[in-house]
Design a protein around this motif. Structure first.
Motif, PDB file in Angstrom:
ATOM      1  N   GLU A 198      26.293  14.914   8.753  1.00 20.79           N
ATOM      2  CA  GLU A 198      25.645  15.705   7.709  1.00 20.79           C
ATOM      3  C   GLU A 198      25.708  17.190   8.053  1.00 20.79           C
ATOM      4  OE1 GLU A 198      21.957  14.826   5.834  1.00 20.79           O
ATOM      5  OE2 GLU A 198      22.096  12.681   6.264  1.00 20.79           O
ATOM      6  N   ASP A 199      25.527  17.516   9.333  1.00 22.34           N
ATOM      7  CA  ASP A 199      25.526  18.913   9.761  1.00 22.34           C
ATOM      8  C   ASP A 199      26.901  19.546   9.548  1.00 22.34           C
ATOM      9  OD1 ASP A 199      24.143  21.161  11.002  1.00 22.34           O
ATOM     10  OD2 ASP A 199      25.530  20.860  12.673  1.00 22.34           O
ATOM     11  N   LEU A 200      27.965  18.817   9.903  1.00 22.06           N
ATOM     12  CA  LEU A 200      29.323  19.334   9.706  1.00 22.06           C
ATOM     13  C   LEU A 200      29.584  19.583   8.227  1.00 22.06           C
ATOM     14  CD1 LEU A 200      32.289  19.844  10.820  1.00 22.06           C
ATOM     15  CD2 LEU A 200      32.727  17.478  10.121  1.00 22.06           C
ATOM     16  N   ILE A 201      29.224  18.620   7.385  1.00 17.26           N
ATOM     17  CA  ILE A 201      29.471  18.740   5.949  1.00 17.26           C
ATOM     18  C   ILE A 201      28.704  19.936   5.377  1.00 17.26           C
ATOM     19  CG2 ILE A 201      29.119  17.598   3.720  1.00 17.26           C
ATOM     20  CD1 ILE A 201      29.554  14.922   5.303  1.00 17.26           C
ATOM     21  N   ARG A 202      27.453  20.077   5.799  1.00 17.51           N
ATOM     22  CA  ARG A 202      26.650  21.213   5.324  1.00 17.51           C
ATOM     23  C   ARG A 202      27.295  22.545   5.715  1.00 17.51           C
ATOM     24  NH1 ARG A 202      23.530  24.525   7.836  1.00 17.51           N
ATOM     25  NH2 ARG A 202      23.486  23.269   9.728  1.00 17.51           N
ATOM     26  N   LYS A 203      27.686  22.664   6.975  1.00 16.87           N
ATOM     27  CA  LYS A 203      28.270  23.926   7.458  1.00 16.87           C
ATOM     28  C   LYS A 203      29.565  24.265   6.725  1.00 16.87           C
ATOM     29  CE  LYS A 203      26.390  23.965  12.174  1.00 16.87           C
ATOM     30  NZ  LYS A 203      26.731  23.803  13.629  1.00 16.87           N
ATOM     31  N   LYS A 204      30.418  23.271   6.538  1.00 17.85           N
ATOM     32  CA  LYS A 204      31.703  23.516   5.888  1.00 17.85           C
ATOM     33  C   LYS A 204      31.517  23.912   4.421  1.00 17.85           C
ATOM     34  CE  LYS A 204      34.408  22.493   9.425  1.00 17.85           C
ATOM     35  NZ  LYS A 204      35.274  23.502  10.076  1.00 17.85           N
ATOM     36  N   ILE A 205      30.597  23.218   3.733  1.00 25.13           N
ATOM     37  CA  ILE A 205      30.355  23.549   2.331  1.00 25.13           C
ATOM     38  C   ILE A 205      29.775  24.955   2.215  1.00 25.13           C
ATOM     39  CG2 ILE A 205      28.966  22.986   0.297  1.00 25.13           C
ATOM     40  CD1 ILE A 205      29.276  20.011   1.102  1.00 25.13           C
ATOM     41  N   GLU A 206      28.840  25.294   3.097  1.00 29.38           N
ATOM     42  CA  GLU A 206      28.253  26.630   3.056  1.00 29.38           C
ATOM     43  C   GLU A 206      29.288  27.709   3.368  1.00 29.38           C
ATOM     44  OE1 GLU A 206      24.957  26.296   5.730  1.00 29.38           O
ATOM     45  OE2 GLU A 206      23.569  25.633   4.149  1.00 29.38           O
ATOM     46  N   LYS A 228      26.943  11.615   0.776  1.00 29.22           N
ATOM     47  CA  LYS A 228      26.051  11.792  -0.381  1.00 29.22           C
ATOM     48  C   LYS A 228      24.735  12.471  -0.006  1.00 29.22           C
ATOM     49  CE  LYS A 228      27.915   8.116  -3.323  1.00 29.22           C
ATOM     50  NZ  LYS A 228      27.656   6.819  -3.988  1.00 29.22           N
ATOM     51  N   PRO A 229      24.076  12.066   1.090  1.00 24.17           N
ATOM     52  CA  PRO A 229      22.832  12.766   1.452  1.00 24.17           C
ATOM     53  C   PRO A 229      23.037  14.256   1.710  1.00 24.17           C
ATOM     54  CG  PRO A 229      22.992  10.679   2.615  1.00 24.17           C
ATOM     55  CD  PRO A 229      24.314  10.895   1.958  1.00 24.17           C
ATOM     56  N   ALA A 230      24.135  14.607   2.396  1.00 24.31           N
ATOM     57  CA  ALA A 230      24.399  16.018   2.690  1.00 24.31           C
ATOM     58  C   ALA A 230      24.646  16.808   1.403  1.00 24.31           C
ATOM     59  CB  ALA A 230      25.608  16.138   3.610  1.00 24.31           C
ATOM     60  N   ILE A 231      25.430  16.241   0.499  1.00 29.81           N
ATOM     61  CA  ILE A 231      25.742  16.905  -0.770  1.00 29.81           C
ATOM     62  C   ILE A 231      24.483  17.047  -1.622  1.00 29.81           C
ATOM     63  CG2 ILE A 231      26.977  16.601  -2.957  1.00 29.81           C
ATOM     64  CD1 ILE A 231      29.251  15.297  -1.248  1.00 29.81           C
ATOM     65  N   LYS A 232      23.665  16.000  -1.640  1.00 28.38           N
ATOM     66  CA  LYS A 232      22.433  16.017  -2.447  1.00 28.38           C
ATOM     67  C   LYS A 232      21.479  17.118  -1.973  1.00 28.38           C
ATOM     68  CE  LYS A 232      18.812  12.827  -4.109  1.00 28.38           C
ATOM     69  NZ  LYS A 232      17.573  13.374  -3.544  1.00 28.38           N
ATOM     70  N   LYS A 233      21.315  17.242  -0.671  1.00 27.40           N
ATOM     71  CA  LYS A 233      20.398  18.266  -0.129  1.00 27.40           C
ATOM     72  C   LYS A 233      20.870  19.673  -0.496  1.00 27.40           C
ATOM     73  CE  LYS A 233      18.880  15.419   3.766  1.00 27.40           C
ATOM     74  NZ  LYS A 233      19.030  15.171   5.239  1.00 27.40           N
ATOM     75  N   LEU A 234      22.174  19.917  -0.402  1.00 28.70           N
ATOM     76  CA  LEU A 234      22.701  21.237  -0.741  1.00 28.70           C
ATOM     77  C   LEU A 234      22.562  21.512  -2.233  1.00 28.70           C
ATOM     78  CD1 LEU A 234      25.889  21.305   1.507  1.00 28.70           C
ATOM     79  CD2 LEU A 234      23.966  22.899   1.645  1.00 28.70           C
ATOM     80  N   PHE A 235      22.815  20.498  -3.043  1.00 24.65           N
ATOM     81  CA  PHE A 235      22.702  20.664  -4.500  1.00 24.65           C
ATOM     82  C   PHE A 235      21.259  21.007  -4.881  1.00 24.65           C
ATOM     83  CE2 PHE A 235      22.167  19.267  -8.882  1.00 24.65           C
ATOM     84  CZ  PHE A 235      23.281  19.821  -9.498  1.00 24.65           C
ATOM     85  N   GLU A 236      20.324  20.335  -4.248  1.00 25.80           N
ATOM     86  CA  GLU A 236      18.911  20.574  -4.554  1.00 25.80           C
ATOM     87  C   GLU A 236      18.465  21.977  -4.159  1.00 25.80           C
ATOM     88  OE1 GLU A 236      17.063  17.340  -2.535  1.00 25.80           O
ATOM     89  OE2 GLU A 236      17.281  15.945  -4.226  1.00 25.80           O
ATOM     90  N   LYS A 237      19.209  22.597  -3.225  1.00 29.35           N
ATOM     91  CA  LYS A 237      18.891  23.963  -2.796  1.00 29.35           C
ATOM     92  C   LYS A 237      19.670  25.009  -3.593  1.00 29.35           C
ATOM     93  CE  LYS A 237      17.548  22.814   1.953  1.00 29.35           C
ATOM     94  NZ  LYS A 237      17.862  23.001   3.397  1.00 29.35           N
ATOM     95  N   GLY A 238      20.435  24.555  -4.586  1.00 29.16           N
ATOM     96  CA  GLY A 238      21.092  25.513  -5.470  1.00 29.16           C
ATOM     97  C   GLY A 238      22.590  25.657  -5.330  1.00 29.16           C
TER      98      GLY A 238
END
Length: 347
Positions: A181-189, A230-240
């Motif tokens: 999840e951390d890798l996915i979050r960092k890359k998307i950001e 999906k959890p990583a994507i959902k958290k980022l989507f919910e934050k905008g």
């Protein structure tokens, strides 16, 4: 201060001396209009470029220099990174060519870090012959990630098609174990920030491709999508963040879904690069997003089979120069806008 176009200094690493690097560089800059867009500095040796110029019957006029204080706008500057003569054997994979490719690249990166060049464009290297006790990196991106600030991400670019990678130069059988999840979050950001500051897209839309066939088919063909992606994507989507997926990779490009997004993030190298190169080969650019400095490269390799034959197409290298300049200008505009205070309504 915003630089005039011709004063944007483009540092260029020569790549594998036995590949097509020198040819595509010369073909790019023998067009005098390119010298109105930037000032090129090739990190190599003027004798090497003179040899290539003669071999390819190039009209490019070279200006040899021994330090970066001697750079002249309107000229094709060649910084003598080494003095000794080097044998060039086009089309041959040898350790010596790799050694000088590394010398050029390390010197160009150092100049980039110090702000002596504004952007870096790297000609192709051979990932095998560059390996040594002093240089143990799979390629350009990994070294830049170590030397520059930020988190490097490979982003393939051709006009509005942009494909980034969650994982890049690792074996396929290790991809799943790298997904977190951390890798996915960092890359998307990282992709989101790059789209905003480097491509001037205020509210970017990002798609993420699933790892497994049919994006796991609800867990029937793998759990990575349900448990990690999906959890990583959902958290980022919910934050905008406007991020969507994971999408089944097999039909994503063929159905033109990619046209609805500002960037697509693939889970591994070939999942992203096969469709990208199919759609854009010869015009695509490899951009290292996420760093405090700008580096681009063409989307092809050393092409030993073409080397020395005056048959190499310079378009991808030329596009890499264009993109580096565009991103440099976009970053300056973003920095200026970020400094301006927000206007408040008058009471």
């Amino acid at each position: 201060m915003v630089k005039k176009a011709e004063n944007i200094i483009v540092g260029i690493s020569i790549g594998d001396l036995n590949g097509i690097g020198s040819e595509v560089i010369l073909k790019t800059f023998e067009d005098s209009r390119m010298l109105e867009l930037c000032t090129p500095v090739i990190f190599a040796n003027v004798k090497i470029l003179s040899f290539a110029r003669k071999n390819f019957e190039s009209t490019a006029a070279l200006h040899g220099i021994d330090n970066l204080d001697q750079i002249l706008p309107g000229k094709i500057n060649v910084l003598n990174v080494w003095k000794e003569g080097v044998d060039v054997n086009f089309g041959t994979n040898d350790e010596n060519a790799g050694k000088y490719a590394v010398k050029s690249f390390v010197a160009a990166t150092s100049a980039l870090k110090e702000g002596l060049v504004d952007v870096l464009v790297t000609a192709p290297i051979n990932k095998f012959n560059i390996q040594s006790e002093e240089f143990k990196f799979p390629g350009h991106t990994d070294y830049l990630d170590q030397e520059l600030e930020g988190n490097a991400l490979m982003l393939m670019v051709q006009d509005n098609l942009r494909v980034g990678l969650l994982t890049d130069h690792i074996p396929v059988n290790e991809v799943a174990s790298h997904l977190t999840e951390d890798l996915i979050r960092k890359k998307i950001e990282t992709v989101k920030q790059s789209l905003i500051q480097d491509f001037s897209i205020n509210k970017p839309k990002i798609a993420v491709l699933g790892l497994n066939p049919h994006a796991g088919d609800g867990g029937v063909i793998g759990q990575e999508e349900n448990e990690i992606m999906k959890p990583a994507i959902k958290k980022l989507f919910e934050k905008g963040t406007m991020v969507f997926g994971p999408y089944a990779a097999d039909g994503f490009f063929g159905s033109n879904q990619y046209e609805k997004f500002d960037a697509i993030i693939a889970t591994y190298h070939d999942q992203g690069l096969i469709p990208f190169k199919t759609l854009s080969f010869g015009k695509g650019v490899n951009y290292t997003a996420g760093l405090n400095k700008i580096r681009t490269s063409p989307d092809h390799g050393t092409a030993y089979d073409l080397a020395g034959k005056n048959m190499a197409d310079p378009n991808s290298f030329k596009e890499a120069v264009y993109l580096a300049i565009d991103i440099y200008n976009s970053r300056n505009e973003y920095a200026e806008i970020s400094k301006k205070p927000l206007k408040t309504k008058e009471k």
